[in-house]
Structure formats: structure tokens, C-alpha cells
Design a protein around this motif. Structure first.
Motif, PDB file in Angstrom:
ATOM      1  N   TYR A  13      28.890  71.956  47.006  1.00  0.00           N
ATOM      2  CA  TYR A  13      28.645  71.113  46.419  1.00  0.00           C
ATOM      3  C   TYR A  13      27.440  70.480  46.968  1.00  0.00           C
ATOM      4  CZ  TYR A  13      28.723  66.290  44.445  1.00  0.00           C
ATOM      5  OH  TYR A  13      28.355  65.160  43.847  1.00  0.00           O
ATOM      6  N   PHE A  16      23.666  66.515  47.911  1.00  0.00           N
ATOM      7  CA  PHE A  16      23.713  64.883  47.425  1.00  0.00           C
ATOM      8  C   PHE A  16      23.564  64.135  48.720  1.00  0.00           C
ATOM      9  CE2 PHE A  16      27.780  66.848  49.703  1.00  0.00           C
ATOM     10  CZ  PHE A  16      28.096  65.662  50.728  1.00  0.00           C
ATOM     11  N   HIS A  22      31.805  58.019  51.691  1.00  0.00           N
ATOM     12  CA  HIS A  22      32.128  58.482  50.158  1.00  0.00           C
ATOM     13  C   HIS A  22      32.783  59.592  50.452  1.00  0.00           C
ATOM     14  CE1 HIS A  22      28.205  60.727  51.019  1.00  0.00           C
ATOM     15  NE2 HIS A  22      28.827  61.791  50.505  1.00  0.00           N
ATOM     16  N   THR A  23      33.485  60.047  48.965  1.00  0.00           N
ATOM     17  CA  THR A  23      34.184  61.243  48.871  1.00  0.00           C
ATOM     18  C   THR A  23      33.625  62.072  47.707  1.00  0.00           C
ATOM     19  OG1 THR A  23      35.919  60.074  49.978  1.00  0.00           O
ATOM     20  CG2 THR A  23      36.545  62.028  48.424  1.00  0.00           C
ATOM     21  N   VAL A  24      33.577  63.355  47.546  1.00  0.00           N
ATOM     22  CA  VAL A  24      33.134  64.186  46.551  1.00  0.00           C
ATOM     23  C   VAL A  24      34.170  65.227  46.243  1.00  0.00           C
ATOM     24  CG1 VAL A  24      30.701  63.517  46.733  1.00  0.00           C
ATOM     25  CG2 VAL A  24      31.540  65.552  47.703  1.00  0.00           C
ATOM     26  N   GLN A 107      34.566  64.634  52.653  1.00  0.00           N
ATOM     27  CA  GLN A 107      34.342  63.252  52.836  1.00  0.00           C
ATOM     28  C   GLN A 107      33.391  62.931  53.819  1.00  0.00           C
ATOM     29  OE1 GLN A 107      38.142  62.039  53.631  1.00  0.00           O
ATOM     30  NE2 GLN A 107      38.904  61.347  51.623  1.00  0.00           N
TER      31      GLN A 107
END
Length: 128
Positions: A13, A16, A22-24, A107
Motif C-alpha cells: 500500500y 500515502f 490513521h488506519t489503512v 496503522q
């Protein structure tokens, strides 16, 4: 960067922006998988700091993305993070298995807002 094992897959991922908490979602387990390596790459360095630090964590989000079981983590509380050098997260062996449909969450958690540093970040998870 990875161990010499049969690789069934890799979740990647990014990039970013790595700023704030934040969490992805990295992906969803297709069958039973076992996480063997977790790395992230940050475009900015972060000095070690006992009170102003960031923790990066891979979490088993269960099937509803609400799970909280830590699979792997690393922070700059005790050791610096060097820009553009892969940083390996320490895996908790008892938590490395995912079952079909469970969500892999990556996270970022700032322990103190002074730890904020906007940087492009890439997360990579290898599994068998």
C-alpha cells in the motif's frame, strides 16, 4: 529484504501521506495466510524520542475491520527511522495467522502530536 521462503503473496500500500493517526486497509486474506515479513518505507527520517514518537502497526482487523490484534509493530521510541531505508516491524508469532476474509490493517499512531512529520510512506506485507 525478505526471507528466502516460498512467497504466496505480498500486500503493498502506498505511497500515502504519513501524518497524524490513521488506519489503512492493505487487503483481505484469501484463505488462511501466515504473515512472515512486514516492512515500511518512510520518505523522511525520524529521530528516536522517548515521548514524541510514532508507532506503525499491522493489525488483524477481523472480518469487520474492527479487530485490534497486533500482528507486528515498530516505533521510533528507542531507535531512529531512516529515510528511504526499509524498516522491519517485529512480528508477534502467536498472531501472524489470518483466516479467510480477515482484513490486514496498517496503522500509524502518534503518541504525541509533536511527532507529526508529513512523509510519503509505503507498507509491504509478505505472507505464505
Amino acid at each position: 529484504m525478505f526471507n528466502d521462503e516460498l512467497v504466496r503473496g505480498v500486500f503493498k500500500y502506498g505511497p500515502f501521506n504519513s501524518d497524524g493517526d490513521h488506519t489503512v486497509a492493505l487487503g483481505v486474506a484469501d484463505g488462511i495466510i501466515h504473515v512472515t515479513d512486514v516492512y515500511f518505507l518512510n520518505s523522511a527520517s525520524a529521530a528516536s524520542h522517548a515521548t514524541n514518537y510514532v508507532t506503525y502497526t499491522l493489525v488483524n482487523g477481523e472480518t469487520d475491520a474492527a479487530g485490534t490484534t497486533v500482528v507486528a509493530s515498530v516505533s521510533n521510541a528507542a531507535a531512529a527511522i531512516t529515510a528511504n531505508v526499509p524498516k522491519r516491524l517485529a512480528i508477534t508469532a502467536a498472531n501472524k495467522a489470518f483466516t479467510n476474509g480477515q482484513i490486514l490493517l496498517f496503522q500509524r499512531d502518534e503518541v504525541n502530536t509533536d511527532a507529526s512529520a508529513l512523509a510519503a510512506c509505503v507498507a509491504v506485507v509478505k505472507y505464505i
